[in-house]
Design a protein around this motif. Structure first.
Motif, mmCIF file in Angstrom:
data_model
loop_
_atom_site.group_PDB
_atom_site.id
_atom_site.type_symbol
_atom_site.label_atom_id
_atom_site.label_comp_id
_atom_site.label_asym_id
_atom_site.label_seq_id
_atom_site.Cartn_x
_atom_site.Cartn_y
_atom_site.Cartn_z
ATOM 1 N N ILE A 174 23.571 -18.775 -4.025
ATOM 2 C CA ILE A 174 24.466 -18.607 -2.988
ATOM 3 C C ILE A 174 23.573 -18.964 -1.508
ATOM 4 N N ASN A 175 24.201 -19.027 -0.387
ATOM 5 C CA ASN A 175 23.646 -18.710 0.702
ATOM 6 C C ASN A 175 24.878 -17.967 1.543
ATOM 7 N N GLY A 176 24.697 -17.385 2.960
ATOM 8 C CA GLY A 176 25.530 -16.449 3.445
ATOM 9 C C GLY A 176 26.981 -17.133 3.701
ATOM 10 N N THR A 177 27.222 -18.547 3.736
ATOM 11 C CA THR A 177 28.413 -18.962 4.192
ATOM 12 C C THR A 177 29.123 -18.950 2.891
ATOM 13 N N SER A 178 28.588 -19.652 1.769
ATOM 14 C CA SER A 178 29.394 -19.775 0.041
ATOM 15 C C SER A 178 29.766 -18.321 -0.123
ATOM 16 N N TRP A 179 28.836 -17.185 0.253
ATOM 17 C CA TRP A 179 29.035 -15.988 -0.358
ATOM 18 C C TRP A 179 30.136 -15.368 0.371
ATOM 19 N N ILE A 180 30.171 -15.508 1.774
ATOM 20 C CA ILE A 180 31.385 -14.993 2.560
ATOM 21 C C ILE A 180 32.438 -15.549 2.190
ATOM 22 N N LYS A 181 32.601 -16.663 1.920
ATOM 23 C CA LYS A 181 33.796 -17.620 1.735
ATOM 24 C C LYS A 181 34.407 -17.208 0.222
ATOM 25 N N SER A 182 33.377 -16.669 -0.790
ATOM 26 C CA SER A 182 33.870 -16.422 -1.857
ATOM 27 C C SER A 182 34.793 -14.878 -1.726
ATOM 28 N N LEU A 183 34.453 -14.161 -0.729
ATOM 29 C CA LEU A 183 35.360 -12.982 -0.311
ATOM 30 C C LEU A 183 36.609 -13.406 0.484
ATOM 31 N N MET A 184 36.734 -14.543 1.100
ATOM 32 C CA MET A 184 37.842 -14.704 2.083
ATOM 33 C C MET A 184 39.040 -15.037 1.196
ATOM 34 N N ASP A 185 40.126 -14.575 1.673
ATOM 35 C CA ASP A 185 41.354 -14.821 0.883
ATOM 36 C C ASP A 185 42.020 -16.046 1.312
ATOM 37 N N HIS A 186 41.668 -16.627 2.431
ATOM 38 C CA HIS A 186 42.114 -17.843 2.866
ATOM 39 C C HIS A 186 40.739 -18.682 3.397
ATOM 40 N N PRO A 187 39.800 -19.185 2.401
ATOM 41 C CA PRO A 187 38.598 -19.724 2.872
ATOM 42 C C PRO A 187 39.056 -21.073 3.790
ATOM 43 N N GLU A 188 40.139 -21.761 3.043
ATOM 44 C CA GLU A 188 40.279 -23.282 3.845
ATOM 45 C C GLU A 188 41.158 -22.757 5.039
ATOM 46 N N ALA A 189 41.674 -21.596 5.606
ATOM 47 C CA ALA A 189 42.122 -21.530 6.883
ATOM 48 C C ALA A 189 41.138 -21.123 7.582
ATOM 49 N N GLN A 190 39.784 -21.755 7.894
ATOM 50 C CA GLN A 190 38.900 -21.437 8.740
ATOM 51 C C GLN A 190 39.071 -22.201 9.912
ATOM 52 N N THR A 191 39.548 -21.213 11.044
ATOM 53 C CA THR A 191 39.716 -22.130 12.130
ATOM 54 C C THR A 191 38.396 -22.309 12.824
ATOM 55 N N PRO A 192 38.408 -23.379 13.561
ATOM 56 C CA PRO A 192 37.354 -24.273 14.087
ATOM 57 C C PRO A 192 35.879 -23.824 13.220
#
Length: 599
Positions: free
Chosen positions: A581-599
């Motif tokens: 993992i890295n910080g980004t992929s790790w936080i992404k795995s905990l997001m409920d809308h990772p694709e809705a990452q505004t800018p």
């Protein structure tokens, strides 16, 4: 093909060969020509075990990606679905089989990776296609060898499942994977652990060992110790920006199954007189592992030491090419020519890594990178962690990527043992108003996993932990490191400090700190079969398998490799994890809308 897996202290090729053998046996069950329909997520990990040539030898003629609708036309006798046990994939398989059966009569098979699932089979039954399958089997693919000292289960949701959904499936797979390892490499005599998940895995392993008491491995143990570490014992490390070469490649471009995709224009070969037209548009895909000599040499260096290493290598390579002028006799010329392929490979490798280093340098020398790193280091050293941070406010106002914001606020929270309610509410309000209220669920997830939470007691243990374990080293030597803190230019990863202290002087010396960290710490011994006690040669190193439950970063791996290479450590480390993992992929795995990452 995988010679680099056998270079280290432990020959991980044995594990790869065992996996290949099982795959061949399954393919041979399906007599005749075959097409494999892949769950796309599995193609990367499988590529590390078996290339297309192996599949071809066993009559695999076509490969398709699993998607809704009809299967592409083919005249093979067998269709084999390689899939993870997920209900939504069963609906796609049912659709594929229905539409295919109308026009052809062939055999269908399913290979579940890593386990069969009753729920999935029930879903296929409900869809009316379960009876269409000749073989339904499982392919136990728990630990995948990524490098000579690195194994990963590549279970992308393991941290989320364990710490958010209270689902222990991945822990069961971990225990099974460790049993497979022990069958191939001998019983591991000592088990240490820290954290709730570590305790569960150890309990499952011990129970499985009792259940299979008769079939105990009669192999002389290769590993002396197993250390199981929960990711939530050290939530800080993955949030920090990794500063090793490999860590930064992962932070900036993302390394997936040992490959990185890079901007193509940097690698375009300009032909004489053509100028810059017709630049390639496909990303440049490079494999990254220790089979490449130069990469093995620089991957774990702090990025600030990479430039000097590359120019030193360039001088060595051009000196080697200059040797051709000194080759006078036929024998000397012959010898030079025989070395040519190796020299040309070294030159091309140098060109690639010089380009990658230039790409990364553009980022690391930017003001934005420096400002972000400064705030991270202030948090790590305990500066102003209890109030709203103006840099974070500015980043939100500029609508910087949400994940960048979340990494920083989580880091502030972890270094402060939670945030004051007023500070936390302010951050949450700003984030939701700027990025959208759909992120309420994500903020809730970060709270549940302990990453972004209100401060429950006025006591912040982090400064005590930092001082006792020497987590911050003021003058980290980046060029010629003498301590693991070089991987983050000053911060020594807590997880690796715990590993280091366990080896010497032992965890008893830090009892108080261990109590401050979440979950129990424990020690278990496994009885070895009679006559299998290891006689250690004078000066022979011990070997520890460190298993990170919930993910590990490349910077932590670099720190463990550094400890293995230290002359007085007396210990070599092999690293295993549920996911790289890295910080980004790790936080992404905990997001409920990772694709809705505004800018």
């Amino acid at each position: 093909m995988a010679a680099h897996l056998s270079y280290g202290r432990v020959n991980l090729n044995i594990l790869r060969e065992a996996a290949r053998k099982e795959l061949r046996e399954f393919l041979d069950k399906c007599a005749g020509s075959k097409a494999i329909v892949w769950d796309e997520y599995l193609t990367g990990p499988f590529g590390l075990i078996a290339q297309y040539s192996l599949l071809k030898e066993h009559e695999v003629e076509k490969m398709f990606t699993l998607k809704a609708g009809r299967l592409p036309p083919s005249d093979v006798k067998n269709i084999i679905f390689f899939v993870r046990p997920r209900l939504e994939l069963m609906d796609i398989i049912a659709e594929n089989v229905f539409s295919d059966k109308i026009s052809s009569s062939r055999d269908y098979h399913i290979l579940y990776v890593p386990r069969r699932s009753m729920l999935c089979e029930q879903r296929l039954k409900d869809q009316g296609v379960l009876g269409s399958f000749t073989n339904i089997d499982e392919y136990i693919f728990d630990l995948i060898p990524y490098d000579g000292d690195l194994l990963s289960m590549e279970s992308e949701s393991a941290f989320r499942e364990c710490y958010l959904e209270n689902d222990q499936t991945s822990l069961y797979h971990t225990a099974k994977g460790l049993m497979t390892l022990q069958a191939l490499y001998g019983t591991i005599p000592q088990i240490y652990g820290k954290g709730e998940c570590a305790r569960h895995v150890a309990n499952m392993m011990l129970r499985m060992k009792r259940e299979f008491a008769g079939s105990q491995s009669q192999i002389l143990p290769v590993f002396d110790t197993l250390l199981l570490l929960d990711r939530n014992v050290d939530l800080l490390t993955p949030l920090a920006t990794q500063l090793t070469y490999e860590g930064l490649i992962d932070e900036v471009y993302g390394i997936t199954n040992g490959y990185v995709k890079l901007p193509p224009e940097k690698f375009a070969q300009k032909k004489q007189g053509e100028g810059g037209k017709d630049l390639p548009t496909e990303p440049k895909k490079l494999q990254l592992n220790s089979a490449e000599e130069l990469y093995a040499e620089i991957r774990d260096k702090n990025f600030n030491a990479v430039g000097a290493a590359l120019s030193k290598k360039a001088k060595i390579i051009s000196a080697a090419f200059e040797e051709r002028h000194n080759a006078k006799t036929v024998g000397e010329i012959k010898q030079f020519v025989s070395q040519l392929p190796h020299m040309q490979a070294a030159r091309s490798s140098l060109a690639n890594h010089t380009s990658i280093a230039e790409l990364i340098k553009d980022i690391t020398t930017s003001e934005a990178f420096f400002d972000n790193l400064t705030v991270e280091q202030e948090f790590m050293t305990g500066v102003d962690t209890d109030k709203v941070n103006t840099y974070i406010e500015d980043c939100i106002a500029q609508k910087d990527p949400l994940i960048k914001i979340l990494r920083l606020v989580c880091m502030q929270s972890v270094c402060n043992n939670g945030l004051k309610q007023k500070v936390l509410d302010y951050y949450k309000r700003e984030i939701l108003q700027t990025y959208g209220y759909e992120h309420m669920l994500t903020l809730n997830n970060l709270d549940k996993t302990g990453l972004l939470k209100p401060q429950m007691s006025s006591r912040n243990n982090y400064p005590t932990i930092r001082k006792t374990l020497k987590l911050w080293m003021e003058d980290a030597n980046e060029q010629n490191p003498n301590d693991i803190s070089y991987v983050y230019s000053g911060y020594a990863p807590l997880s690796i400090r715990l590993t280091q202290v366990l080896t010497r002087p032992g965890w008893r010396s830090i009892e108080e700190v261990l109590k401050m960290l979440p979950g129990p710490h424990f020690e278990e011994r496994q009885q070895l079969p009679a006559g299998l006690h290891k006689k250690r040669q004078q000066g022979e190193n011990r070997t520890t398998l460190v298993f990170f439950l919930g993910g590990v970063t490349y910077a932590e791996i670099a720190a463990l490799r550094f400890l293995s290479q230290m002359e007085d450590s007396g210990m070599e480390y092999i690293i295993a994890t549920t996911k790289l993992i890295n910080g980004t992929s790790w936080i992404k795995s905990l997001m409920d809308h990772p694709e809705a990452q505004t800018p």
